[in-house]
Design an enzyme around this catalytic site. Sequence first.
Site, PDB file in Angstrom:
ATOM      1  N   LEU A 163      39.349 101.831  -2.601  1.00 20.85           N
ATOM      2  CA  LEU A 163      40.475 102.619  -2.810  1.00 20.85           C
ATOM      3  C   LEU A 163      41.658 102.127  -3.512  1.00 20.85           C
ATOM      4  CD1 LEU A 163      40.170 103.794   0.925  1.00 20.85           C
ATOM      5  CD2 LEU A 163      39.302 105.218  -1.182  1.00 20.85           C
ATOM      6  N   PRO A 164      42.415 102.823  -3.846  1.00 22.62           N
ATOM      7  CA  PRO A 164      43.395 102.357  -4.824  1.00 22.62           C
ATOM      8  C   PRO A 164      44.557 101.167  -4.109  1.00 22.62           C
ATOM      9  CG  PRO A 164      43.529 104.744  -5.173  1.00 22.62           C
ATOM     10  CD  PRO A 164      42.646 104.566  -3.852  1.00 22.62           C
ATOM     11  N   THR A 170      41.549  96.212  -3.759  1.00 24.88           N
ATOM     12  CA  THR A 170      42.473  94.858  -3.713  1.00 24.88           C
ATOM     13  C   THR A 170      44.014  95.475  -2.990  1.00 24.88           C
ATOM     14  OG1 THR A 170      41.757  94.334  -5.903  1.00 24.88           O
ATOM     15  CG2 THR A 170      43.981  93.479  -5.219  1.00 24.88           C
ATOM     16  N   LYS A 193      42.108  86.593  -3.813  1.00 25.55           N
ATOM     17  CA  LYS A 193      42.306  87.549  -5.003  1.00 25.55           C
ATOM     18  C   LYS A 193      43.595  87.444  -5.777  1.00 25.55           C
ATOM     19  CE  LYS A 193      41.943  91.229  -7.522  1.00 25.55           C
ATOM     20  NZ  LYS A 193      40.998  91.440  -8.829  1.00 25.55           N
ATOM     21  N   LYS A 245      50.039  95.279 -10.612  1.00 20.09           N
ATOM     22  CA  LYS A 245      49.997  95.560  -9.110  1.00 20.09           C
ATOM     23  C   LYS A 245      49.499  94.391  -8.294  1.00 20.09           C
ATOM     24  CE  LYS A 245      46.186  97.404  -5.975  1.00 20.09           C
ATOM     25  NZ  LYS A 245      45.234  98.085  -5.925  1.00 20.09           N
TER      26      LYS A 245
HETATM   27  P1  NAD Z   1      40.385 104.417  -9.438  1.00 18.60           P
HETATM   28  O1  NAD Z   1      41.500 104.917  -9.255  1.00 18.60           O
HETATM   29  O2  NAD Z   1      39.545 104.618 -10.505  1.00 18.60           O
HETATM   30  O3  NAD Z   1      39.443 104.876  -7.914  1.00 18.60           O
HETATM   31  C1  NAD Z   1      39.877 104.853  -6.763  1.00 18.60           C
HETATM   32  C2  NAD Z   1      39.129 106.198  -6.125  1.00 18.60           C
HETATM   33  O4  NAD Z   1      39.740 106.536  -4.820  1.00 18.60           O
HETATM   34  C3  NAD Z   1      39.657 107.658  -6.903  1.00 18.60           C
HETATM   35  O5  NAD Z   1      38.263 108.116  -7.308  1.00 18.60           O
HETATM   36  C4  NAD Z   1      40.158 108.456  -5.750  1.00 18.60           C
HETATM   37  O6  NAD Z   1      40.042 109.605  -5.875  1.00 18.60           O
HETATM   38  C5  NAD Z   1      39.587 107.963  -4.490  1.00 18.60           C
HETATM   39  N1  NAD Z   1      40.461 108.081  -3.349  1.00 18.60           N
HETATM   40  C6  NAD Z   1      41.979 107.735  -3.166  1.00 18.60           C
HETATM   41  N2  NAD Z   1      42.132 108.133  -2.035  1.00 18.60           N
HETATM   42  C7  NAD Z   1      41.146 108.705  -1.373  1.00 18.60           C
HETATM   43  C8  NAD Z   1      40.943 109.025   0.155  1.00 18.60           C
HETATM   44  N3  NAD Z   1      41.996 108.849   0.739  1.00 18.60           N
HETATM   45  N4  NAD Z   1      39.644 109.195   0.479  1.00 18.60           N
HETATM   46  C9  NAD Z   1      38.740 109.227  -0.577  1.00 18.60           C
HETATM   47  N5  NAD Z   1      38.827 108.792  -1.811  1.00 18.60           N
HETATM   48  C10 NAD Z   1      39.864 108.506  -2.154  1.00 18.60           C
HETATM   49  O7  NAD Z   1      40.780 102.893  -8.999  1.00 18.60           O
HETATM   50  P2  NAD Z   1      39.564 101.669  -9.383  1.00 18.60           P
HETATM   51  O8  NAD Z   1      39.920 101.212 -10.770  1.00 18.60           O
HETATM   52  O9  NAD Z   1      38.091 102.211  -9.165  1.00 18.60           O
HETATM   53  O10 NAD Z   1      40.116 100.563  -8.475  1.00 18.60           O
HETATM   54  C11 NAD Z   1      39.641 100.560  -6.923  1.00 18.60           C
HETATM   55  C12 NAD Z   1      40.403  99.414  -6.573  1.00 18.60           C
HETATM   56  O11 NAD Z   1      39.663  98.121  -7.103  1.00 18.60           O
HETATM   57  C13 NAD Z   1      41.690  99.088  -6.536  1.00 18.60           C
HETATM   58  O12 NAD Z   1      42.187  98.367  -5.280  1.00 18.60           O
HETATM   59  C14 NAD Z   1      41.864  98.025  -7.531  1.00 18.60           C
HETATM   60  O13 NAD Z   1      43.008  97.200  -7.692  1.00 18.60           O
HETATM   61  C15 NAD Z   1      40.520  97.419  -7.554  1.00 18.60           C
HETATM   62  N6  NAD Z   1      40.082  96.481  -8.723  1.00 18.60           N
HETATM   63  C16 NAD Z   1      40.150  97.439  -9.768  1.00 18.60           C
HETATM   64  C17 NAD Z   1      39.574  96.771 -11.086  1.00 18.60           C
HETATM   65  C18 NAD Z   1      39.604  97.415 -12.361  1.00 18.60           C
HETATM   66  O14 NAD Z   1      39.408  96.543 -13.281  1.00 18.60           O
HETATM   67  N7  NAD Z   1      39.707  98.643 -12.503  1.00 18.60           N
HETATM   68  C19 NAD Z   1      39.079  95.262 -11.013  1.00 18.60           C
HETATM   69  C20 NAD Z   1      39.192  94.662  -9.841  1.00 18.60           C
HETATM   70  C21 NAD Z   1      39.571  95.211  -8.668  1.00 18.60           C
END
Ligand code: NAD
Length: 294
Positions: free
Chosen positions: A66-67, A95, A170, A245
């Site tokens: 999740l975000p 994260t 991390k 972030k």
């Molecule tokens: P994203 O925004 O693409 O995906 C998050 C998903 O969570 C979305 O599809 C959203 O609809 C869903 N969501 C939000 N609230 C919700 C709820 N209450 N119930 C169900 N679903 C819900 O984000 P991402 O890029 O996939 O990143 C996710 C996590 O991974 C973050 O914490 C980010 O910091 C971490 N991360 C991302 C990357 C990257 O390169 N994108 C790399 C390492 C870590």
Amino acid sequence: MVGTVAFIGLGNMGGGMAANLVKNGFAVRAFDLSQAALAKAGENGATIAATVEDAVAGADAVVTMLPAGKHVEAVYNDAVFGAASAGALLLDCSTIDVATARRVSEAAGAAGFAMVDAPVSGGIAAAAAGSLTFMVGGSDEAFARAQPILSAMGKAVIHAGPAGTGQAAKICNNMLLGATMVATCEAFAMAGKLGLDPQTFYDISSVSSGQSWSMTSYCPLPGVGPQSPADNDYQGGFAVALMLKDLKLASEAAAQVGASVPMGNAAEALYQMLANRGEGQRDFSAMIRFLDGQ
Ligand code: NAD
């Protein structure tokens, strides 16, 4: 253990991760607030659930991606703890801030569940390829149970220590990355102004004491070093907004424990400036254009 995994949060990262669980024989039950994300998970072999509660009921494990901390805390407190089966293992791969990770883990323990915080290193491509690195906080027993599930989505699964230490690893790692990228960018920009050819500077510094991952695996200058987002107009890769972030999470954690992180703070301020220029979606190595006055 191959079994049933409820997967909550199938965005850029979670979508690929859930698909790899399916490929490795897990039955995946997916829930996301986004219908588009859910439809894609369905195409990749997951069963779509109507609510978090439906996804987690009867599952052997629950993975969340999740975000931010507020989403993680709400999903676990409002839905997972009340609906998950006794004995289910809980894995949060998002994260988030260390304090929230520890609070959610304690609440899980109070509700009778074992939980790990297991944030990842590696971006969307690594999530899709199943080559993420997981840094895991939790008890030895919870780590042992988490390992086969995380291994299905990654190339390395490392036990960092008790609850919250996965998130600590991390943000310390990414704070280091942010600072070395800024330093690498300013060195290349200055080298150019001093009349030093960038390729020559790379050839020297990459085998000298200024070498770092930011230079030799992710060089911020196009045409120098291995292929990197710099060679693609700073598209793709690791977005400035995501680096910012992580740097904010690092500052927050540093303030809570009284750690001095002047380099991390400087990197945070610089990435904030880059984001304020409208470059939040660019790769974080675009810092070089900013420091070079472009
Ligand atoms: P994203 O925004 O693409 O995906 C998050 C998903 O969570 C979305 O599809 C959203 O609809 C869903 N969501 C939000 N609230 C919700 C709820 N209450 N119930 C169900 N679903 C819900 O984000 P991402 O890029 O996939 O990143 C996710 C996590 O991974 C973050 O914490 C980010 O910091 C971490 N991360 C991302 C990357 C990257 O390169 N994108 C790399 C390492 C870590």
